[in-house]
Design an enzyme around this catalytic site. Structure first.
Site, short mmCIF file in Angstrom:
data_model
loop_
_atom_site.label_atom_id
_atom_site.label_comp_id
_atom_site.label_asym_id
_atom_site.label_seq_id
_atom_site.Cartn_x
_atom_site.Cartn_y
_atom_site.Cartn_z
N GLY A 72 0.84 -1.20 0.00
CA GLY A 72 0.00 0.00 0.00
C GLY A 72 0.88 1.25 0.00
CB THR A 73 4.14 1.90 1.66
OG1 THR A 73 3.66 1.69 3.00
CG2 THR A 73 5.21 2.96 1.65
CG ASN A 153 -3.94 4.38 9.82
OD1 ASN A 153 -4.37 5.44 9.35
ND2 ASN A 153 -2.73 4.29 10.32
CD GLN A 181 -6.07 -0.14 8.28
OE1 GLN A 181 -6.84 -1.07 8.55
NE2 GLN A 181 -4.79 -0.17 8.57
CG HIS A 203 -0.20 -6.52 5.25
ND1 HIS A 203 -0.06 -6.18 6.57
CD2 HIS A 203 0.18 -5.43 4.55
CE1 HIS A 203 0.42 -4.95 6.67
NE2 HIS A 203 0.56 -4.47 5.44
CB THR A 239 10.15 -10.26 -11.82
OG1 THR A 239 11.21 -10.07 -12.75
CG2 THR A 239 9.49 -11.60 -12.06
CB CYS A 327 4.83 3.51 11.14
SG CYS A 327 4.33 2.52 9.76
#
Ligand SMILES: Cc1ncc(COP(=O)(O)O)c(C=O)c1O
Length: 384
Positions: A72-73, A153, A181, A203, A239, A327
């Site tokens: 997502g980052t 979040n 989220q 995730h 890839t 974080c």
């Protein structure tokens, strides 16, 4: 009560669903490079394209509107690169975002500022809702992009993205929303929202780590962030992560079927959690209006002690919660999201997030409702 551990940190990361794990392993046997022109390569490419259809179907989007990314980052960075690319071409640029975004938006915005790009951070009200009425007056002729998250979040507060998208459309400004989220916790389609770009993270929705995606109404408007091969329509070199992509598509196809009952289940547990906690601990404050937030997220300030002591005691009791984004937990900084909502230091320092998942059970919530008040009362005594 025989519960030994309760995981209530689904906003930090979710477990893989058993069928998702199977699809990950199955896809890992197709080791060919999806860009190769031979049978093993074609088989891997088929998995990627099948997954793309599933993700687009989940979002209610059209073919060709998804770029797979590594997280997502990365998806957030990819779309914000649009601002940077214009700036580098010498066009005056202005970027609008909010004070409560994820660090992948905020840190990029701060980097833009060091390059001389103008950034506006919209504030939130006391309930954690972005002040959208400010958006229209902040737009200038140089505004290149607006990026506002769909759901926060830390508090789970759902943001008025439809209204923001309408304002952006009237002014012909592209708008992005970070939906990392919201997936699986709130029902929407990209056309409901009316946005141009949307970020996904594997995730957070029962898929694997290391996979994300950027929905783009028109991918031609993007410049690649990572230079190299021509994968992902030339918009994301490298890839492809075949197993991660296949498992991500599988997770979203399963969520599409279960989302209504998942939301009902999580909302029921969340409401019970809030109602009973208010009775056992009358001096607590809920951060963000629980009626306007994701079905799975509860953010509460206990107004005693600080979140580190609360989390440590919860951990000892086998209850795994969080102070907010993973974080900010790592850096032990007070939450920028709660700070944007209040200046009360007690409320800021004791804000604790409990995020539920589709696997959370009533028995687990009963255990937390029995244990948590005892911990808070013990900490209150120590501090007085
Ligand atoms: C709102 C939001 N956006 C983006 C991200 C980053 O996603 P990823 O972990 O896939 O990089 C997160 C992760 O916590 C998030 O909560």
């Amino acid at each position: 009560m025989t519960v030994t551990s309760v995981y209530l940190d689904y906003n930090a990361s979710t477990p893989l669903l058993p069928r998702v794990e199977k699809s990950y392993l199955k896809a890992s046997h197709h080791f060919g490079n999806p860009s190769s022109f031979h049978r093993p390569g074609n088989l891997a490419k088929e998995l990627v394209e099948e997954s793309r259809v599933l993700v687009l179907d989940f979002l209610g989007a059209d073919p060709g509107q998804l770029i797979f990314t590594g997280s997502g980052t990365e998806a957030n960075n990819l779309v914000l690169n649009r601002v940077l690319a214009k700036h580098l071409k010498g066009t005056p640029t202005h970027f609008i975002t909010s004070e409560i975004e994820h660090s992948s938006i905020l840190n990029t915005a701060q980097y833009f500022e060091t390059l001389g790009i103008k950034v506006t951070y919209l504030p939130v009200n006391q309930e954690g809702v972005i002040q959208i009425d400010r958006l229209e007056q902040e737009i200038t002729k140089h505004t290149t992009l607006i990026s506002l998250m769909l759901a926060n979040n830390e508090t789970g507060v759902i943001q008025p993205i439809k209204e923001a998208a309408l304002m952006a459309k009237n002014k012909h400004i592209p708008i992005h929303t970070d939906a990392a989220q919201a997936i699986g916790r709130y029902v929407f389609t990209v056309s409901d929202l009316g946005i141009d770009y949307l970020t996904l993270s594997g995730h957070k929705c029962y898929g694997p780590k290391g996979i994300g995606g950027l929905y783009s109404k028109d991918p031609q408007t993007l410049d690649s962030l990572i230079r190299g091969g021509s994968q992902e329509f030339g918009k994301r070199a490298g890839t492809l992560n075949t197993s991660g992509i296949a498992a991500f598509g599988c997770a979203l196809s399963l969520l599409k079927k279960s989302i209504a009952s998942d939301i009902q289940h999580m909302s029921h547990l969340k409401n019970m959690f809030i109602t009973q906690l208010k009775i056992s601990l009358p001096n607590i404050t809920f951060n963000g209006n629980p009626d306007q937030s994701l079905s799975n997220t509860i953010n509460v300030s206990f107004n005693v002690s600080d979140y580190e002591a609360i989390l440590m005691n919860l951990d000892l009791a086998g209850i795994y919660a969080s102070s907010g984004s993973a974080c900010s937990t790592g850096s032990h900084e007070p939450s920028h999201v709660i700070q944007a909502m209040t200046s009360d230091p007690k409320r800021i320092n004791s804000a604790t997030r409990f995020s539920l998942g589709k696997m959370t059970t009533l028995k687990e919530i009963d255990y937390v409702l029995d244990t948590l008040p005892k911990i808070i009362k013990k900490l209150d005594k120590v501090n007085t």
